[in-house]
Design a protein around this motif. Structure first.
Motif, PDB file in Angstrom:
ATOM      1  N   ILE A  10      -4.011 -22.787   0.618  1.00 29.15           N
ATOM      2  CA  ILE A  10      -3.423 -22.368   1.491  1.00 29.15           C
ATOM      3  C   ILE A  10      -2.449 -21.539   0.736  1.00 29.15           C
ATOM      4  N   VAL A  11      -1.825 -21.908   0.022  1.00 30.18           N
ATOM      5  CA  VAL A  11      -0.057 -21.076  -1.108  1.00 30.18           C
ATOM      6  C   VAL A  11      -0.881 -19.937  -1.196  1.00 30.18           C
ATOM      7  N   ILE A  12      -2.474 -19.652  -1.832  1.00 28.95           N
ATOM      8  CA  ILE A  12      -2.466 -18.449  -2.027  1.00 28.95           C
ATOM      9  C   ILE A  12      -2.245 -16.959  -0.836  1.00 28.95           C
ATOM     10  N   VAL A  13      -3.158 -18.368   0.113  1.00 30.87           N
ATOM     11  CA  VAL A  13      -3.138 -17.446   1.499  1.00 30.87           C
ATOM     12  C   VAL A  13      -1.789 -16.179   1.774  1.00 30.87           C
ATOM     13  N   ALA A  14      -0.721 -17.311   2.145  1.00 33.92           N
ATOM     14  CA  ALA A  14       1.145 -17.603   2.174  1.00 33.92           C
ATOM     15  C   ALA A  14       1.389 -16.758   1.581  1.00 33.92           C
ATOM     16  N   ILE A  15       1.246 -16.627  -0.057  1.00 36.60           N
ATOM     17  CA  ILE A  15       2.132 -15.231  -0.306  1.00 36.60           C
ATOM     18  C   ILE A  15       1.388 -14.140  -0.117  1.00 36.60           C
ATOM     19  N   ILE A  16       0.643 -14.402   0.500  1.00 38.50           N
ATOM     20  CA  ILE A  16      -0.529 -13.391   0.064  1.00 38.50           C
ATOM     21  C   ILE A  16       0.473 -12.598   1.629  1.00 38.50           C
ATOM     22  N   LEU A  17       0.600 -13.533   2.386  1.00 36.07           N
ATOM     23  CA  LEU A  17       1.241 -12.375   3.393  1.00 36.07           C
ATOM     24  C   LEU A  17       2.276 -12.758   3.556  1.00 36.07           C
ATOM     25  N   ASP A  18       3.024 -13.217   2.882  1.00 38.53           N
ATOM     26  CA  ASP A  18       4.648 -12.975   3.005  1.00 38.53           C
ATOM     27  C   ASP A  18       5.159 -11.626   2.181  1.00 38.53           C
ATOM     28  N   ARG A  19       4.009 -11.321   1.124  1.00 40.82           N
ATOM     29  CA  ARG A  19       4.541 -10.159   0.458  1.00 40.82           C
ATOM     30  C   ARG A  19       3.966  -9.050   1.037  1.00 40.82           C
ATOM     31  N   VAL A  20       3.294  -8.629   1.918  1.00 41.18           N
ATOM     32  CA  VAL A  20       2.799  -8.398   2.802  1.00 41.18           C
ATOM     33  C   VAL A  20       3.589  -7.448   3.727  1.00 41.18           C
ATOM     34  N   THR A  21       3.379  -8.293   4.937  1.00 40.05           N
ATOM     35  CA  THR A  21       4.476  -8.197   5.779  1.00 40.05           C
ATOM     36  C   THR A  21       6.309  -8.114   5.373  1.00 40.05           C
ATOM     37  N   GLN A  22       6.202  -8.652   4.038  1.00 37.29           N
ATOM     38  CA  GLN A  22       7.899  -8.057   3.550  1.00 37.29           C
ATOM     39  C   GLN A  22       7.527  -6.727   3.610  1.00 37.29           C
ATOM     40  N   HIS A  23       6.894  -6.065   2.458  1.00 35.81           N
ATOM     41  CA  HIS A  23       6.826  -4.709   2.063  1.00 35.81           C
ATOM     42  C   HIS A  23       6.721  -3.753   3.516  1.00 35.81           C
ATOM     43  N   ALA A  24       6.081  -4.364   4.346  1.00 39.67           N
ATOM     44  CA  ALA A  24       5.997  -3.300   5.674  1.00 39.67           C
ATOM     45  C   ALA A  24       7.077  -3.236   6.530  1.00 39.67           C
ATOM     46  N   GLY A  25       8.107  -4.450   6.095  1.00 34.29           N
ATOM     47  CA  GLY A  25       9.462  -4.271   6.334  1.00 34.29           C
ATOM     48  C   GLY A  25      10.561  -3.005   6.139  1.00 34.29           C
TER      49      GLY A  25
END
Lengths: 283, 420
Positions: A259-274
């Protein structure tokens, strides 16, 4: 206390209200339930048709496109690691649940946020509601969700949507309201309509803030997966929940780490999209 | 300075803006003649603009000047209803914008009025070209056409070649040019400029003022310019409205404001003005005594004696300045039987009428005879004598002509005595 004021039967009223809703709008809820279930299970099936390694590569490429190469690399290794641990299918189930929830949270949250940014009276209604949604223990609305939508993934989606929507609404309102006053004046002075002002100036300028809200919504929705599994939502959350009930610490950690791995991926990707596509220099 | 233009572009009639909840009660008190402070105390409402009435003529630069808090920024926003007036009428080409609905108002803002802001208010996420296009974009003008117009107006302000930059990459002065180009791209008749140059440093501000005057000269738009800087107001304004506590204290040409302040406030406001930068040769020149060239030395000498002066200018029949003779030379010439032409001094200090006083000091201090003021056809307009120059700088009105032109009926016999 009992003697001065008669105890009002709030709990009873709410029970009766829920019963009434279930009886009166049963078919509507069934429809919604089938619809959501279709989306989540459909997307899981669809994703599962692709071999896990190929899908991991595809996700990594997507991450690369939206953010950086480092994040893409982490995505690839992280997903392959989950596959290696044997949690690929539960991971897909969780991903479908999270993404569906976030999708609906945004579809509802962003327009509500825009509306709230425009009208002070709207804000007066929205803000206390958001407080309620964020602080009310999630289990409490998980219960009526079961009545409305039966056991399974759907009450999990509904609870996640409610729980994860507030940051998107709040940050959309904030971002739009933070656009400097003189820019608003400029759009007005040139004769913009309300929609032109919003779409050409306010929303584009609020985008980084709105994306921060989206990011928070995703994180909150991820935090709901274990709770959702208590009402029968499948996925990594379910693995964790089962491990907890059977006292299997090792398995719990494995699933939790996934779960943590998925969370980190989603977090970093969306932060960059912003951050990306902010042409030029912003103040 | 200002040409005679009669067309009223904007008429502001008894317009008042009151901020706050008790606007109605406050306007009642206002009608009873209560002051801004009393109204604030009684109702909690702030009077932004109090009973303003003025006209702006087509093609002029109308400056609204006042210190911060005087209501000038509020007043300019009433003109395009970014702020709605509490009372009063504002006519634009004879049409009252106060009664307009949203749609009509939008149209006025889109077609008739452009606005430039103090802190530029450029859209940071749009390129320079997109910024300049904005006004046309929201009118639904086709992309190719609006880009062409935006480029044209960027060219006008000297920003050709910067189209693809973002505002954050430009200096303050350049950003404000973009602001100006954005306002011009729509082709409005009226430009509202709210402290447009106040955020720029002094040198760039002066350049921008010059360019604005040039643009105004070329395009003939009506400009309402807000500033707190008196020098700026005097420099670019055809007429100036001075505001204090939401009221318009005086409206007039720069000369009128300087020379006949309507009350103590205006007087105090203008007392620190460097008159030497504002007054021109035309303001202080006196009627010149001349002798026509064919009259001869004897007549010239007699005139000088009669007037009590030591030198006199020589002109031809068309009043064109040829030279000057001194009394000494004239008497020598009579003895030697020479003509005026032979003895007159032709190497004269001559200056055009619009020379500001600060540029006169050098010439006047070294000149032996009074300095001649001429027009573009070399015709003698008047003369500058030292006493008048010093008198004018001390702010003494008796040495200053009203409109910067010479009044030919004026009796000058007494004054010419101090010549030389």
């Amino acid at each position: 206390m009992d003697k001065i004021l008669p105890r009002l039967p709030f709990a009873e009223w709410i029970d009766n209200g829920v019963d009434w809703l279930v009886v009166t709008f049963g078919t509507v809820f069934d429809g919604i339930s089938d619809f959501l279930k279709g989306i989540v299970e459909g997307s899981v099936e669809w994703l599962d048709m692709v071999p896990s390694i190929l899908l991991a590569v595809l996700f990594a490429l997507l991450a690369w496109f939206v953010s950086t190469r480092r994040i893409a690399l982490f995505t690839l290794i992280g997903l392959l690691f989950i596959d290696y641990l044997g949690y690929w299918y539960p991971m897909l189930q969780m991903l479908a649940l999270v993404l569906t929830s976030v999708f609906f949270a945004l579809i509802i949250g962003i327009p509500v946020g825009i509306w709230g940014s425009q009208q002070a009276t709207a804000r007066k209604i929205i803000n206390p509601l958001l407080d309620l949604m964020q602080t009310m223990p999630a289990f409490v609305y998980l219960l009526p969700a079961i009545f409305f939508f039966n056991i399974g993934v759907v009450p999990g989606v509904v609870a996640s949507v409610i729980f994860s929507m507030p940051p998107t609404i709040r940050l959309t309102m904030l971002g739009i309201q933070q656009v400097p006053k003189d820019l608003i004046e400029a759009t007005e002075a040139f004769g913009s309509t309300t929609w032109q002002r919003l779409s050409k100036v306010q929303i584009p300028l609020a985008k980084p803030t709105i994306m921060a809200g989206v990011n928070q919504s995703i994180m909150l929705s991820l935090s709901m997966v274990v709770i959702a599994s208590m009402v029968g939502a499948p996925g990594l959350g379910e693995e964790v929940y089962r491990a907890v009930t059977q006292l299997k610490t090792g398995v719990g950690f494995e699933a939790g780490l996934s779960i943590v791995i998925v969370a980190i991926i989603l977090d970093r990707v969306t932060q960059h999209a912003g951050k990306k596509k902010q042409g030029g220099i912003t103040k | 300075m200002s040409e005679q233009i009669v067309n009223k572009k904007i008429e502001v009639i008894n317009t008042t803006k009151i901020f706050g909840k008790n606007a109605k009660r406050a306007s009642q008190l206002l009608n009873e003649g209560k002051s801004k402070g009393e109204i604030l105390k009684a109702t909690g409402a702030t009077v932004g603009v109090k009973n303003a009435s003025f006209d702006v003529y087509e093609g002029e630069i109308f400056v609204i000047m006042g210190l911060s808090g005087s209501g000038k920024s509020t007043l300019v926003r009433l003109l395009n209803r970014l702020i709605d007036p509490t009372m009063g009428n504002i006519l634009l080409d004879g049409e009252d914008i106060v009664g307009m609905n949203k749609e009509q108002l939008r149209n006025v803002r889109r077609k008739k009025i452009g606005m430039v802001f103090q802190n530029f208010a450029l859209f940071p996420h749009k390129t320079i070209l997109e910024n300049a296009e904005y006004g046309l974009e929201i009118q639904g003008v086709a992309k190719a056409e609006r880009q062409a117009k935006a480029k044209e107006s960027l060219g006008l302000v000297g920003l050709a070649g910067y189209e693809d930059q973002f505002p954050g990459q430009l200096s303050g002065g350049m950003q404000q040019r973009v602001g100006l180009a954005r306002a011009l791209a729509n082709g409005p008749d009226i430009l509202l400029m709210d402290e447009a140059f106040s955020a720029l440093d002094p040198l760039i501000r002066k350049d921008m003022q010059d360019e604005l005057l040039q643009l105004h000269n070329d395009m003939g738009k009506t400009i309402i310019f807000i500033t707190h800087d008196l020098d700026e107001a005097l420099r670019i304004g055809d007429r100036i409205a001075l505001m204090k506590d939401g009221e318009i204290v005086q409206v007039g040409t720069p000369e009128e404001i300087l020379m006949s302040p309507s009350n103590e406030y205006v007087e105090r406001f203008v007392e620190d003005v460097d008159l030497s930068k504002v007054l021109t040769a035309g303001h202080i020149m006196k009627k010149a005594d001349t002798v026509q060239i064919d009259r001869g030395a004897r007549i010239a000498l007699r005139m000088m004696k009669k007037l009590g002066i030591s030198s006199i200018y020589v002109v031809n029949k068309a009043n064109r300045l040829l030279g000057a003779v001194t009394a000494q030379d004239a008497s020598l010439a009579i003895e030697a039987g020479k003509t005026l032409e032979e003895i007159m001094i032709t190497d004269l200090p001559m200056i055009p009428q619009d020379t500001v006083l600060i540029d006169l000091f050098d010439i006047v201090s070294t000149a032996v005879i009074p300095v001649a003021v001429i027009d573009e056809n070399n015709r003698l307009q008047g003369i500058i004598i030292r006493g008048a120059l010093i008198g004018a700088l001390s702010g003494d009105n008796q040495f200053i002509n009203n409109n910067g032109t010479f009044d030919s009926d004026e009796k000058t016999d007494t004054e010419v005595k101090i010549n030389g």
